[in-house]
Design a protein around this motif. Structure first.
Motif, PDB file in Angstrom:
ATOM      1  N   ARG A  92       0.830  -1.212   0.000  1.00  0.00           N
ATOM      2  CA  ARG A  92       0.000   0.000   0.000  1.00  0.00           C
ATOM      3  C   ARG A  92       0.860   1.256   0.000  1.00  0.00           C
ATOM      4  O   ARG A  92       0.565   2.234  -0.669  1.00  0.00           O
ATOM      5  CB  ARG A  92      -0.952   0.001   1.191  1.00  0.00           C
ATOM      6  CG  ARG A  92      -2.079  -0.966   1.031  1.00  0.00           C
ATOM      7  CD  ARG A  92      -3.081  -0.830   2.134  1.00  0.00           C
ATOM      8  NE  ARG A  92      -4.187  -1.749   1.891  1.00  0.00           N
ATOM      9  CZ  ARG A  92      -5.198  -1.893   2.699  1.00  0.00           C
ATOM     10  NH1 ARG A  92      -5.263  -1.182   3.802  1.00  0.00           N
ATOM     11  NH2 ARG A  92      -6.157  -2.736   2.428  1.00  0.00           N
ATOM     12  N   GLN A  93       1.946   1.241   0.771  1.00  0.00           N
ATOM     13  CA  GLN A  93       2.835   2.398   0.825  1.00  0.00           C
ATOM     14  C   GLN A  93       3.502   2.622  -0.532  1.00  0.00           C
ATOM     15  O   GLN A  93       3.608   3.759  -0.990  1.00  0.00           O
ATOM     16  CB  GLN A  93       3.894   2.199   1.918  1.00  0.00           C
ATOM     17  CG  GLN A  93       4.710   3.432   2.192  1.00  0.00           C
ATOM     18  CD  GLN A  93       3.868   4.583   2.714  1.00  0.00           C
ATOM     19  OE1 GLN A  93       2.902   4.375   3.423  1.00  0.00           O
ATOM     20  NE2 GLN A  93       4.232   5.787   2.361  1.00  0.00           N
ATOM     21  N   CYS A  94       3.913   1.558  -1.192  1.00  0.00           N
ATOM     22  CA  CYS A  94       4.530   1.680  -2.521  1.00  0.00           C
ATOM     23  C   CYS A  94       3.525   2.238  -3.523  1.00  0.00           C
ATOM     24  O   CYS A  94       3.878   3.065  -4.362  1.00  0.00           O
ATOM     25  CB  CYS A  94       5.045   0.327  -2.997  1.00  0.00           C
ATOM     26  SG  CYS A  94       6.534  -0.211  -2.155  1.00  0.00           S
ATOM     27  N   LYS A 134       1.028   4.252  -2.930  1.00  0.00           N
ATOM     28  CA  LYS A 134       0.828   5.673  -2.653  1.00  0.00           C
ATOM     29  C   LYS A 134       1.966   6.494  -3.237  1.00  0.00           C
ATOM     30  O   LYS A 134       1.762   7.576  -3.759  1.00  0.00           O
ATOM     31  CB  LYS A 134       0.739   5.924  -1.146  1.00  0.00           C
ATOM     32  CG  LYS A 134      -0.574   5.547  -0.533  1.00  0.00           C
ATOM     33  CD  LYS A 134      -0.567   5.879   0.947  1.00  0.00           C
ATOM     34  CE  LYS A 134      -1.850   5.442   1.601  1.00  0.00           C
ATOM     35  NZ  LYS A 134      -1.830   5.689   3.052  1.00  0.00           N
ATOM     36  N   GLU A 135       3.188   5.970  -3.148  1.00  0.00           N
ATOM     37  CA  GLU A 135       4.352   6.709  -3.636  1.00  0.00           C
ATOM     38  C   GLU A 135       4.409   6.741  -5.156  1.00  0.00           C
ATOM     39  O   GLU A 135       4.863   7.710  -5.742  1.00  0.00           O
ATOM     40  CB  GLU A 135       5.623   6.095  -3.055  1.00  0.00           C
ATOM     41  CG  GLU A 135       5.763   6.330  -1.552  1.00  0.00           C
ATOM     42  CD  GLU A 135       6.925   5.569  -0.946  1.00  0.00           C
ATOM     43  OE1 GLU A 135       7.691   4.939  -1.691  1.00  0.00           O
ATOM     44  OE2 GLU A 135       7.052   5.600   0.290  1.00  0.00           O
TER      45      GLU A 135
END
Length: 161
Positions: free
Chosen positions: A61-63, A65-66
């Protein structure tokens, strides 16, 4: 007091029992210890697996978003919202605003021209009742501007017959 699983019938029973109440299988103290250790280690494996899955999900999920940043509001095409806001301003000028019938949803986007810098021109029509109760079609041309996030301004509104 905890439960252990019978090696014979695979059902759970109390570790304090000397035999399985379901099938009668006799359990020695050594066998009970082996079963308890196996249960604890499989429980640890389950918890570790769940933790790994949660960490991987958070990382994915963090990847995402980035790699796909959200566009700022002033770079978005707000054509449909421009039409919807214009409907409200047109209704304010009608004799019977509750009878207003605008273009269908799919057609609305065809009636909007993006002028750039969050300014839009809407050339469309509305069917509504006049003061005699007759339904008439009135064409309109409007220019609107999204000058702040979710803040709209009517620049001009003209009605034609």
């Amino acid at each position: 007091m905890s439960l252990i699983i019978c090696p014979e019938c695979k059902k759970q029973f109390s570790e304090s029992a000397d035999a399985c109440p379901h099938c009668g299988y006799k359990i020695s103290a050594e066998t009970k210890e082996i079963i308890k250790k196996a249960d604890k280690s499989s429980s640890k494996i389950v918890w570790i697996s769940l933790l790994v899955i949660v960490v991987i999900t958070i990382m994915i999920r963090q990847c995402n978003k980035e790699t796909t940043p959200e566009k700022p509001w002033y770079e978005e095409d707000n054509s449909l919202m421009a039409y919807i806001m214009t409907e409200d301003w047109v209704k304010q000028k009608l004799k019977s605003p509750s009878t207003a019938d605008f273009a269908d949803g799919a057609i609305k986007s065809e009636h909007v021209t993006n002028l750039g810098n969050q300014k839009y021109r809407i050339v469309s029509w509305v069917d509504s009742q006049n003061s005699f109760g007759a339904t008439i079609r009135t064409h309109f041309v409007a220019e609107v501007e999204n000058h702040e996030k979710d803040m709209w301004r009517l620049i001009s509104l003209e009605f034609t017959e």
